[in-house]
Design a protein around this motif. Structure first.
Motif, PDB file in Angstrom:
ATOM      1  N   ASN A   1       0.810  -1.213   0.000  1.00 40.51           N
ATOM      2  CA  ASN A   1       0.000   0.000   0.000  1.00 40.51           C
ATOM      3  C   ASN A   1       0.847   1.268   0.000  1.00 40.51           C
ATOM      4  OD1 ASN A   1      -3.162  -0.679   0.950  1.00 40.51           O
ATOM      5  ND2 ASN A   1      -1.672  -2.285   1.328  1.00 40.51           N
ATOM      6  N   THR A   2       1.872   1.297   0.845  1.00 37.35           N
ATOM      7  CA  THR A   2       2.713   2.482   0.957  1.00 37.35           C
ATOM      8  C   THR A   2       3.521   2.722  -0.304  1.00 37.35           C
ATOM      9  OG1 THR A   2       2.902   2.121   3.340  1.00 37.35           O
ATOM     10  CG2 THR A   2       4.510   3.591   2.331  1.00 37.35           C
ATOM     11  N   ALA A   3       4.091   1.661  -0.854  1.00 37.78           N
ATOM     12  CA  ALA A   3       4.868   1.805  -2.078  1.00 37.78           C
ATOM     13  C   ALA A   3       3.980   2.310  -3.214  1.00 37.78           C
ATOM     14  CB  ALA A   3       5.512   0.476  -2.457  1.00 37.78           C
ATOM     15  N   TYR A   4       2.759   1.769  -3.304  1.00 35.99           N
ATOM     16  CA  TYR A   4       1.838   2.259  -4.337  1.00 35.99           C
ATOM     17  C   TYR A   4       1.503   3.730  -4.103  1.00 35.99           C
ATOM     18  CZ  TYR A   4      -2.525   3.528  -6.501  1.00 35.99           C
ATOM     19  OH  TYR A   4      -3.484   4.224  -7.184  1.00 35.99           O
ATOM     20  N   ALA A   5       1.267   4.100  -2.847  1.00 34.71           N
ATOM     21  CA  ALA A   5       0.960   5.500  -2.538  1.00 34.71           C
ATOM     22  C   ALA A   5       2.092   6.411  -2.984  1.00 34.71           C
ATOM     23  CB  ALA A   5       0.710   5.659  -1.037  1.00 34.71           C
ATOM     24  N   ASN A   6       3.337   5.960  -2.756  1.00 40.90           N
ATOM     25  CA  ASN A   6       4.516   6.726  -3.186  1.00 40.90           C
ATOM     26  C   ASN A   6       4.539   6.853  -4.703  1.00 40.90           C
ATOM     27  OD1 ASN A   6       7.095   7.725  -3.738  1.00 40.90           O
ATOM     28  ND2 ASN A   6       8.032   6.617  -2.031  1.00 40.90           N
ATOM     29  N   ALA A   7       4.329   5.733  -5.392  1.00 42.61           N
ATOM     30  CA  ALA A   7       4.327   5.753  -6.854  1.00 42.61           C
ATOM     31  C   ALA A   7       3.199   6.627  -7.388  1.00 42.61           C
ATOM     32  CB  ALA A   7       4.187   4.324  -7.391  1.00 42.61           C
ATOM     33  N   ARG A   8       2.046   6.549  -6.752  1.00 43.97           N
ATOM     34  CA  ARG A   8       0.899   7.343  -7.194  1.00 43.97           C
ATOM     35  C   ARG A   8       1.184   8.835  -7.064  1.00 43.97           C
ATOM     36  NH1 ARG A   8      -3.827   6.036 -10.091  1.00 43.97           N
ATOM     37  NH2 ARG A   8      -5.290   7.762  -9.833  1.00 43.97           N
ATOM     38  N   GLU A   9       1.842   9.226  -5.988  1.00 38.73           N
ATOM     39  CA  GLU A   9       2.179  10.635  -5.783  1.00 38.73           C
ATOM     40  C   GLU A   9       3.140  11.128  -6.854  1.00 38.73           C
ATOM     41  OE1 GLU A   9       1.014  12.489  -2.108  1.00 38.73           O
ATOM     42  OE2 GLU A   9      -0.148  11.769  -3.827  1.00 38.73           O
ATOM     43  N   GLN A  10       4.025  10.240  -7.325  1.00 38.79           N
ATOM     44  CA  GLN A  10       5.003  10.626  -8.344  1.00 38.79           C
ATOM     45  C   GLN A  10       4.435  10.547  -9.762  1.00 38.79           C
ATOM     46  OE1 GLN A  10       9.062   9.101  -7.984  1.00 38.79           O
ATOM     47  NE2 GLN A  10       8.577   8.298  -5.951  1.00 38.79           N
ATOM     48  N   MET A  11       3.571   9.564 -10.002  1.00 38.93           N
ATOM     49  CA  MET A  11       3.145   9.270 -11.366  1.00 38.93           C
ATOM     50  C   MET A  11       1.697   9.647 -11.674  1.00 38.93           C
ATOM     51  SD  MET A  11       4.835   5.463 -11.659  1.00 38.93           S
ATOM     52  CE  MET A  11       4.270   5.242 -13.356  1.00 38.93           C
ATOM     53  N   GLY A  12       0.905   9.922 -10.642  1.00 42.51           N
ATOM     54  CA  GLY A  12      -0.502  10.211 -10.876  1.00 42.51           C
ATOM     55  C   GLY A  12      -1.209   9.002 -11.458  1.00 42.51           C
ATOM     56  N   ASP A  13      -2.085   9.250 -12.451  1.00 41.89           N
ATOM     57  CA  ASP A  13      -2.854   8.132 -13.014  1.00 41.89           C
ATOM     58  C   ASP A  13      -2.103   7.358 -14.084  1.00 41.89           C
ATOM     59  OD1 ASP A  13      -2.870   9.913 -15.108  1.00 41.89           O
ATOM     60  OD2 ASP A  13      -5.034  10.277 -15.074  1.00 41.89           O
TER      61      ASP A  13
END
Length: 328
Positions: free
Chosen positions: A100-112
């Motif tokens: 979950n945390t790694a995805y949250a980090n990636a989402r913050e950097q990459m958006g959709d």
């Protein structure tokens, strides 16, 4: 969903994508359409996920996805979660499984440009996991309060069950994890945390636990993986506190790749438990497990927790400065 339904879905996906069979051994020079555009399917695997079993598990996915997509599939290992996040963000990976945390980090950097699409589910319907605080069974510690002033092992800054989630949950209970324990350190992996506890490096460690609940007991997770290998005995450890559940770690895919590629890959992964059930054993998943669809909304809580953790870190220096323990 019945096996036949999944197989029909897979066949439709493959038909619509222009594939004539469940795989292809064409050399890259003969690839056409979306296959030629993608060229290679690159999967990211973090060594921090499950230590030595990581590569073996992803090799199973590698062979299966190569057969279904007709692409060369390469598995790239990184020493920690951040390596996978950065590789995904820089366009070097198409597929990965993240906490979950790694995805949250990636989402913050990459958006959709990155999205979760599947997560595992047990035969009993469990689709989440817990953060478990464990101690050695021969220690005097039986409650969270007993660990006040003791040493603690975290997993990784980008680990959900091994760092972010338990810290967030402790704060919800009025416990400041930065002052409650005497010292903390990162182990680098879930199984590494258990082994560090066994070797006396910490008084307690966080690990992930799944395949059950705190009331029923757990059947999967880092401690149970090591026990199945004969490296430790479950009875030598005691769980003194848990937080959860959190939704299981999602498979994520880049959304800026050809839609046909995304459809085939998603369909193949969803159909795997039904199309190739024998592979589920190789993947070290519990009997009867399958994959269920997920969306970004299912993981928004992880994004919120990560933002809260960052805010806490930024506030800490200012708080120290205000009481004279640090200079501005």
């Amino acid at each position: 969903m019945q096996k036949s339904t999944w197989l029909k879905l897979l066949c439709v996906v493959l038909f619509l994508s222009g594939l004539s069979a469940c795989g292809s051994d064409k050399p890259d020079t003969e690839l056409t359409g979306w296959q030629k555009e993608v060229g290679q399917l690159r999967i990211g695997a973090s060594q921090g996920e499950d230590s030595g079993m990581t590569l073996a598990r992803w090799t199973t996915y590698q062979k299966y996805l190569s057969r279904v997509t007709g692409l060369e599939v390469a598995v790239f290992q990184a020493p920690d979660y951040n390596g996978i996040i950065q590789a995904m963000a820089s366009g070097q990976l198409e597929l990965a499984q993240m906490g979950n945390t790694a995805y949250a980090n990636a989402r913050e950097q990459m958006g959709d440009k990155v999205t979760p699409f599947l997560a595992s589910r047990t035969a009993e319907g469990f689709s989440g996991y817990y953060s478990a605080l464990i101690v050695r069974a021969d220690s005097p510690y039986r409650t969270l309060e007993d660990l006040r002033g003791k040493s603690l092992g975290y997993v990784d800054f980008n680990s959900t069950s091994g760092y972010l989630f338990p810290r967030w949950s402790l704060r919800q209970q009025g416990v400041d994890p930065d002052t409650f324990f005497s010292k903390t350190a990162m182990s680098g992996g879930h199984t590494q945390s258990v082994l560090a506890l066994a070797n006396g490096q910490f008084d307690a460690v966080f690990m992930f636990a799944s395949g059950g609940t705190p009331e029923t007991g757990f059947t999967a997770g880092s401690l149970y993986t090591l026990a199945r290998r004969g490296a430790v005995k479950v009875s030598d450890y005691r769980i003194v506190w848990t937080a959860g559940p959190m939704p299981n770690s999602p498979f994520v895919i880049r959304t800026d790749r050809p839609q046909a590629f995304q459809d085939v890959t998603r369909g193949a992964m969803a159909a795997l438990p039904y199309e190739s059930p024998q592979l589920m054993v190789e993947l070290n998943l519990l009997e009867g497990s399958d994959f269920q669809p997920v969306t970004p909304a299912d993981y928004q809580v992880g994004v919120d927790m990560r933002r809260a953790e960052i805010a806490e870190r930024r506030a800490a220096p200012a708080q120290k400065s205000s009481n004279g323990s640090a200079k501005p």
